[in-house]
Design a protein around this motif. Structure first.
Motif, PDB file in Angstrom:
ATOM      1  N   ALA A 100      -9.722   3.790  -2.305  1.00  0.00           N
ATOM      2  CA  ALA A 100      -9.108   4.313  -3.525  1.00  0.00           C
ATOM      3  C   ALA A 100      -7.974   3.365  -3.886  1.00  0.00           C
ATOM      4  CB  ALA A 100      -8.570   5.725  -3.296  1.00  0.00           C
ATOM      5  N   ILE A 142       0.300   6.145   5.033  1.00  0.00           N
ATOM      6  CA  ILE A 142       0.855   5.319   6.110  1.00  0.00           C
ATOM      7  C   ILE A 142       1.991   4.429   5.588  1.00  0.00           C
ATOM      8  CG2 ILE A 142       0.326   3.662   7.938  1.00  0.00           C
ATOM      9  CD1 ILE A 142      -1.143   6.474   8.086  1.00  0.00           C
ATOM     10  N   GLY A 143       1.762   3.740   4.479  1.00  0.00           N
ATOM     11  CA  GLY A 143       2.852   2.950   3.891  1.00  0.00           C
ATOM     12  C   GLY A 143       4.041   3.850   3.582  1.00  0.00           C
ATOM     13  N   GLY A 179       0.838  -1.203   0.000  1.00  0.00           N
ATOM     14  CA  GLY A 179       0.000   0.000   0.000  1.00  0.00           C
ATOM     15  C   GLY A 179       0.869   1.247   0.000  1.00  0.00           C
ATOM     16  N   THR A 213     -12.726   7.561  -5.480  1.00  0.00           N
ATOM     17  CA  THR A 213     -12.888   6.351  -4.659  1.00  0.00           C
ATOM     18  C   THR A 213     -13.884   5.418  -5.322  1.00  0.00           C
ATOM     19  OG1 THR A 213     -14.706   7.195  -3.309  1.00  0.00           O
ATOM     20  CG2 THR A 213     -12.474   7.712  -2.565  1.00  0.00           C
ATOM     21  N   GLY A 239      -2.330   2.088   9.576  1.00  0.00           N
ATOM     22  CA  GLY A 239      -3.524   2.732   9.030  1.00  0.00           C
ATOM     23  C   GLY A 239      -4.553   3.026  10.099  1.00  0.00           C
ATOM     24  N   TRP A 289      -7.708  13.164  -0.604  1.00  0.00           N
ATOM     25  CA  TRP A 289      -8.255  13.599   0.692  1.00  0.00           C
ATOM     26  C   TRP A 289      -8.344  15.115   0.811  1.00  0.00           C
ATOM     27  CZ3 TRP A 289      -4.759  13.848   5.548  1.00  0.00           C
ATOM     28  CH2 TRP A 289      -3.481  14.302   5.206  1.00  0.00           C
ATOM     29  N   LEU A 327      -0.353  -6.284  -7.130  1.00  0.00           N
ATOM     30  CA  LEU A 327      -1.322  -6.676  -6.111  1.00  0.00           C
ATOM     31  C   LEU A 327      -0.712  -7.739  -5.203  1.00  0.00           C
ATOM     32  CD1 LEU A 327      -4.345  -6.633  -5.115  1.00  0.00           C
ATOM     33  CD2 LEU A 327      -4.751  -8.486  -6.762  1.00  0.00           C
ATOM     34  N   GLY A 387      -2.974   6.180  -2.609  1.00  0.00           N
ATOM     35  CA  GLY A 387      -4.196   5.742  -1.927  1.00  0.00           C
ATOM     36  C   GLY A 387      -5.216   6.864  -1.801  1.00  0.00           C
ATOM     37  N   GLN A 388      -6.002   6.779  -0.739  1.00  0.00           N
ATOM     38  CA  GLN A 388      -6.987   7.843  -0.496  1.00  0.00           C
ATOM     39  C   GLN A 388      -6.299   9.186  -0.283  1.00  0.00           C
ATOM     40  OE1 GLN A 388     -10.271   7.269   2.251  1.00  0.00           O
ATOM     41  NE2 GLN A 388      -9.801   5.102   2.387  1.00  0.00           N
ATOM     42  N   GLY A 389      -5.025   9.116   0.057  1.00  0.00           N
ATOM     43  CA  GLY A 389      -4.256  10.341   0.293  1.00  0.00           C
ATOM     44  C   GLY A 389      -4.009  11.163  -0.970  1.00  0.00           C
ATOM     45  N   THR A 403      -6.065  10.686   9.907  1.00  0.00           N
ATOM     46  CA  THR A 403      -4.781  10.373   9.272  1.00  0.00           C
ATOM     47  C   THR A 403      -3.581  10.802  10.118  1.00  0.00           C
ATOM     48  OG1 THR A 403      -5.902  10.647   7.167  1.00  0.00           O
ATOM     49  CG2 THR A 403      -3.511  10.535   7.097  1.00  0.00           C
ATOM     50  N   ALA A 452      -0.246  -1.836   4.917  1.00  0.00           N
ATOM     51  CA  ALA A 452      -0.961  -0.560   5.099  1.00  0.00           C
ATOM     52  C   ALA A 452      -1.863  -0.378   3.886  1.00  0.00           C
ATOM     53  CB  ALA A 452       0.026   0.590   5.241  1.00  0.00           C
ATOM     54  N   PHE A 511     -10.216 -12.527  -3.719  1.00  0.00           N
ATOM     55  CA  PHE A 511      -9.990 -12.592  -2.272  1.00  0.00           C
ATOM     56  C   PHE A 511     -11.265 -13.059  -1.577  1.00  0.00           C
ATOM     57  CE2 PHE A 511      -6.516  -9.804  -3.390  1.00  0.00           C
ATOM     58  CZ  PHE A 511      -5.551 -10.028  -2.407  1.00  0.00           C
TER      59      PHE A 511
HETATM   60  P1  FAD Z   1      -4.866   4.478   1.799  1.00  0.00           P
HETATM   61  O1  FAD Z   1      -4.537   5.890   1.553  1.00  0.00           O
HETATM   62  O2  FAD Z   1      -6.266   4.035   1.620  1.00  0.00           O
HETATM   63  O3  FAD Z   1      -3.898   3.598   0.880  1.00  0.00           O
HETATM   64  C1  FAD Z   1      -3.991   2.203   0.854  1.00  0.00           C
HETATM   65  C2  FAD Z   1      -3.467   1.715  -0.482  1.00  0.00           C
HETATM   66  O4  FAD Z   1      -3.274   0.288  -0.404  1.00  0.00           O
HETATM   67  C3  FAD Z   1      -4.414   1.944  -1.670  1.00  0.00           C
HETATM   68  O5  FAD Z   1      -3.766   2.697  -2.655  1.00  0.00           O
HETATM   69  C4  FAD Z   1      -4.729   0.532  -2.159  1.00  0.00           C
HETATM   70  O6  FAD Z   1      -4.826   0.455  -3.580  1.00  0.00           O
HETATM   71  C5  FAD Z   1      -3.530  -0.244  -1.682  1.00  0.00           C
HETATM   72  N1  FAD Z   1      -3.790  -1.684  -1.564  1.00  0.00           N
HETATM   73  C6  FAD Z   1      -4.876  -2.290  -1.023  1.00  0.00           C
HETATM   74  N2  FAD Z   1      -4.738  -3.632  -1.076  1.00  0.00           N
HETATM   75  C7  FAD Z   1      -3.552  -3.886  -1.677  1.00  0.00           C
HETATM   76  C8  FAD Z   1      -2.862  -5.078  -2.007  1.00  0.00           C
HETATM   77  N3  FAD Z   1      -3.347  -6.273  -1.680  1.00  0.00           N
HETATM   78  N4  FAD Z   1      -1.665  -4.978  -2.660  1.00  0.00           N
HETATM   79  C9  FAD Z   1      -1.136  -3.753  -2.962  1.00  0.00           C
HETATM   80  N5  FAD Z   1      -1.769  -2.587  -2.647  1.00  0.00           N
HETATM   81  C10 FAD Z   1      -2.951  -2.659  -2.012  1.00  0.00           C
HETATM   82  N6  FAD Z   1      -8.401  11.890   6.304  1.00  0.00           N
HETATM   83  C11 FAD Z   1      -8.060  12.914   7.119  1.00  0.00           C
HETATM   84  O7  FAD Z   1      -7.386  12.694   8.134  1.00  0.00           O
HETATM   85  N7  FAD Z   1      -8.441  14.188   6.828  1.00  0.00           N
HETATM   86  C12 FAD Z   1      -9.202  14.488   5.747  1.00  0.00           C
HETATM   87  O8  FAD Z   1      -9.502  15.669   5.511  1.00  0.00           O
HETATM   88  C13 FAD Z   1      -9.611  13.434   4.889  1.00  0.00           C
HETATM   89  N8  FAD Z   1     -10.391  13.676   3.813  1.00  0.00           N
HETATM   90  C14 FAD Z   1     -10.650  12.680   2.932  1.00  0.00           C
HETATM   91  C15 FAD Z   1     -11.357  12.967   1.781  1.00  0.00           C
HETATM   92  C16 FAD Z   1     -11.539  11.989   0.797  1.00  0.00           C
HETATM   93  C17 FAD Z   1     -12.295  12.324  -0.465  1.00  0.00           C
HETATM   94  C18 FAD Z   1     -10.998  10.688   0.998  1.00  0.00           C
HETATM   95  C19 FAD Z   1     -11.136   9.622  -0.051  1.00  0.00           C
HETATM   96  C20 FAD Z   1     -10.323  10.381   2.173  1.00  0.00           C
HETATM   97  C21 FAD Z   1     -10.155  11.355   3.160  1.00  0.00           C
HETATM   98  N9  FAD Z   1      -9.459  11.094   4.348  1.00  0.00           N
HETATM   99  C22 FAD Z   1      -9.150  12.123   5.198  1.00  0.00           C
HETATM  100  C23 FAD Z   1      -8.956   9.750   4.682  1.00  0.00           C
HETATM  101  C24 FAD Z   1      -7.469   9.630   4.347  1.00  0.00           C
HETATM  102  O9  FAD Z   1      -7.277   9.791   2.984  1.00  0.00           O
HETATM  103  C25 FAD Z   1      -6.979   8.275   4.853  1.00  0.00           C
HETATM  104  O10 FAD Z   1      -7.057   8.305   6.268  1.00  0.00           O
HETATM  105  C26 FAD Z   1      -5.550   7.942   4.470  1.00  0.00           C
HETATM  106  O11 FAD Z   1      -5.350   8.008   3.087  1.00  0.00           O
HETATM  107  C27 FAD Z   1      -5.214   6.537   4.959  1.00  0.00           C
HETATM  108  O12 FAD Z   1      -3.917   6.203   4.554  1.00  0.00           O
HETATM  109  P2  FAD Z   1      -3.452   4.706   4.340  1.00  0.00           P
HETATM  110  O13 FAD Z   1      -2.068   4.784   3.828  1.00  0.00           O
HETATM  111  O14 FAD Z   1      -3.688   3.946   5.595  1.00  0.00           O
HETATM  112  O15 FAD Z   1      -4.457   4.062   3.288  1.00  0.00           O
END
Ligand code: FAD
Length: 531
Positions: free
Chosen positions: A117, A15-16, A11, A95, A490, A127, A238, A122-124, A503, A273, A409
């Motif tokens: 996303a 976080i990753g 990911g 998303t 995460g 966001w 993946l 990712g969602q980042g 986040t 992550a 999965f």
């Molecule tokens: P993610 O950013 O979700 O990244 C995870 C990644 O892992 C994804 O790219 C996915 O494709 C990948 N993945 C999944 N499974 C696999 C696999 N098996 N192999 C390889 N890759 C894989 N948070 C805030 O704190 N403040 C905000 O204002 C805010 N606003 C937001 C607005 C929107 C529109 C959105 C969509 C989100 C918002 N968030 C906000 C949430 C924030 O984006 C997330 O908390 C943050 O991105 C989480 O980070 P992450 O690295 O844990 O996961």
């Protein structure tokens, strides 16, 4: 013989990316390979799509992130051509719904807006960048305050935190002043209406360059930086399984979605992550199944509204000339509709919810041109409360080995219910939203509770805990109980009931996990050198 540790990060979200950065900075001989199931959207990996000025390019980047709902792009993303039926509503741009209603769709009738996303960053990459600090009971009680403050400050550095974004906006000042008149007296010192801290870098012209995973990766994606030589990002890759020998993780099995080839990549440490639904799904698929995995799901119930700002009241705090100057400056950057961002943060005991107030010159929905407030000189605020959900075992994502999802999965079913405790806080916060709206102007969209899953802040499904007592998946350093060499990251780690955007807290938890992992890998490397 010396050993150069390899770390596999699953990911590429914030976080990753935090793990990749801190592990490479802390371990001079290590190498990080980051696997991301989705495509890279921007030349600079992980950049926020909000920074893309061209509207067509921005729309394309968002569609490419939408996995099974990526329209014509689907096949190029290695996603089987399943029949995709649009649900009752679609997910936020960028998303994709997990319960999208077609072949291989998850089942989430009680949590219908659950979305992720799938793209570098990712969602980042999508966001809003709001990063308030967790406070009071939102914090984890087994991390001491001194250490916690240091973790938060480090996380704010990684995210390019900006505590006074748009602080010079006259409209923003007017909004804060009117909210203070209404609420200040009943809130604790330091927890009144204020600017909302955001992740990004203000530019000389007054706009923001919003931070994504690119900001967190920093030197790892700077060509020529020595850290960049030890970092590799593989998109459209993946991860299908975390492999183990006995109770130790040994690496990951990865499918290249371009070639469909699958390979084993050995690693000394695996960091998962991959968001709060797909991380526990990957652990489950790998046979790693702690009792709490997928359980204690929480998010933020969200009540939103739109208010037309009242000119007379605003004029008590900002002049017409200031408004004109602000509108003129903003007209130079039409691509980014968000201007002043304000909030009333979570505080206890009387305000255990979080208000976010985003000023915008237009409404996010088309208004009837006949409506008397269809054009409003002072503009609008999109305003909403995030409330808390108290963790319960029965709110959960579970996985079915007998039914595979569109990616092959074990399929997800999400079960979730708001109880009287949440409804009481939702009602109280909705009353405050009404008061806030009436203090600022006139509602053009009344307060309404969004469907479950709308917050995109999914927490608790891999919660951290002080003891391996069945109510947590990871230890206080994010290491999965009972599996050596496996760290999870995460929002899923957050064990408390929170109302703040999660986040920043999750990056802080990752900083702690990464520091511990650096210690562990340094000790292992030293042992292998002397062996
Ligand atoms: P993610 O950013 O979700 O990244 C995870 C990644 O892992 C994804 O790219 C996915 O494709 C990948 N993945 C999944 N499974 C696999 C696999 N098996 N192999 C390889 N890759 C894989 N948070 C805030 O704190 N403040 C905000 O204002 C805010 N606003 C937001 C607005 C929107 C529109 C959105 C969509 C989100 C918002 N968030 C906000 C949430 C924030 O984006 C997330 O908390 C943050 O991105 C989480 O980070 P992450 O690295 O844990 O996961």
């Amino acid at each position: 013989m010396s050993h150069h540790p390899t770390i596999a990060v699953v990911g590429s979200g914030p976080i990753g990316s935090a793990y990749a950065r801190l592990l490479l900075e802390g371990l001079p001989d290590a190498r990080v390979i980051m696997f991301e199931a989705g495509p890279q959207l921007t030349a600079r990996p992980g950049e926020s799509v909000r920074n893309i000025a061209d509207p067509d390019e921005k729309a394309r980047a968002r569609e490419l992130s939408q996995g099974p709902q990526a329209g014509d792009h689907r096949e190029s993303l290695g996603i089987p051509a399943a029949t995709v039926v649009e649900g009752m509503f679609t997910a936020r741009q960028g998303t994709h719904l997990f319960d999208f209603g077609g072949d291989g769709s998850a089942h989430a009738p009680t949590f219908p807006a659950a979305a992720g996303a799938t793209n570098v960053g990712g969602q980042g990459a999508h966001w809003t960048c709001a990063i308030p600090r967790p406070a009071f009971s939102e914090k984890v009680d087994f991390i001491a305050d001194d250490e916690w403050d240091d973790l938060i400050r480090t996380a704010e550095g990684l995210l390019h935190a900006q505590s006074a974004a748009f602080a010079d906006s006259a409209v923003g000042r007017g909004i804060r002043s009117l909210l203070s008149e209404e609420f200040e007296a009943e809130l604790p010192d330091g927890y009144g209406p204020s600017t909302l801290p955001v992740a990004g870098d203000p530019q000389p012209d007054g706009t923001m360059r919003w931070a994504g995973a690119d900001a967190v990766l920093g030197p790892l994606i700077e060509p020529g930086d020595p850290l960049a030589d030890r970092f590799e990002l593989r998109d459209l890759s993946l991860v299908r399984r975390v492999e183990r020998e006995g109770d130790r993780a040994t690496g990951v099995t990865v499918e290249d979605l371009r070639t469909r080839e699958t390979a084993f990549v050995p690693a000394d440490l695996v960091v998962v992550a991959a968001d709060a639904f797909r991380s526990p799904q990957l652990l489950w698929a790998s046979g790693i199944r702690p009792t709490a995995l997928g359980h204690y799901l929480t998010e933020h119930p969200v009540v939103i509204s739109t208010v037309a700002l009242d000119g007379e009241r605003m004029a008590r705090y900002a002049t017409e000339d200031e408004l004109d100057a602000e509108l003129a400056r903003r007209a130079t950057n039409a691509a980014d509709p968000v201007a002043a961002v304000n909030r009333i943060p979570f505080s206890e005991p009387d305000h255990p919810y979080s208000l976010q107030v985003m000023y915008s010159e237009t409404t996010p929905f088309p208004m009837d041109p006949e409506h008397p407030l269809a054009t409003n000189r002072w503009g609008y605020v999109n305003m909403g409360y995030g409330m808390r959900k108290f963790p319960r075992y029965e709110d959960a994502v579970t996985f079915d080995d007998a039914e595979l999802d569109y990616r092959g999965f074990p399929n997800m079913t999400i079960e979730y219910e708001l109880t009287d405790r949440e409804h009481a806080e939702i009602d109280a916060a909705t009353d405050r939203l009404r008061r806030a709206g009436e203090a600022l102007g006139t509602f053009v969209a009344e307060p309404r509770l969004m469907p479950n899953g709308s917050s995109l802040h999914y927490q608790g499904t891999m919660r951290m805990g002080a003891a391996d007592d069945g109510t947590s998946v990871a230890d206080p350093w994010s290491r999965v109980w009972g599996v050596d060499g496996l760290v999870v990251g995460g929002n899923a780690l957050i064990p408390t009931a929170t109302a703040m955007n999660p986040t920043l807290m999750s990056v802080a938890i990752a900083v702690r996990g990464a520091r511990k992992a650096v210690e562990g890998l340094s000790a292992r490397t030293a042992a292998s050198v002397t062996a």
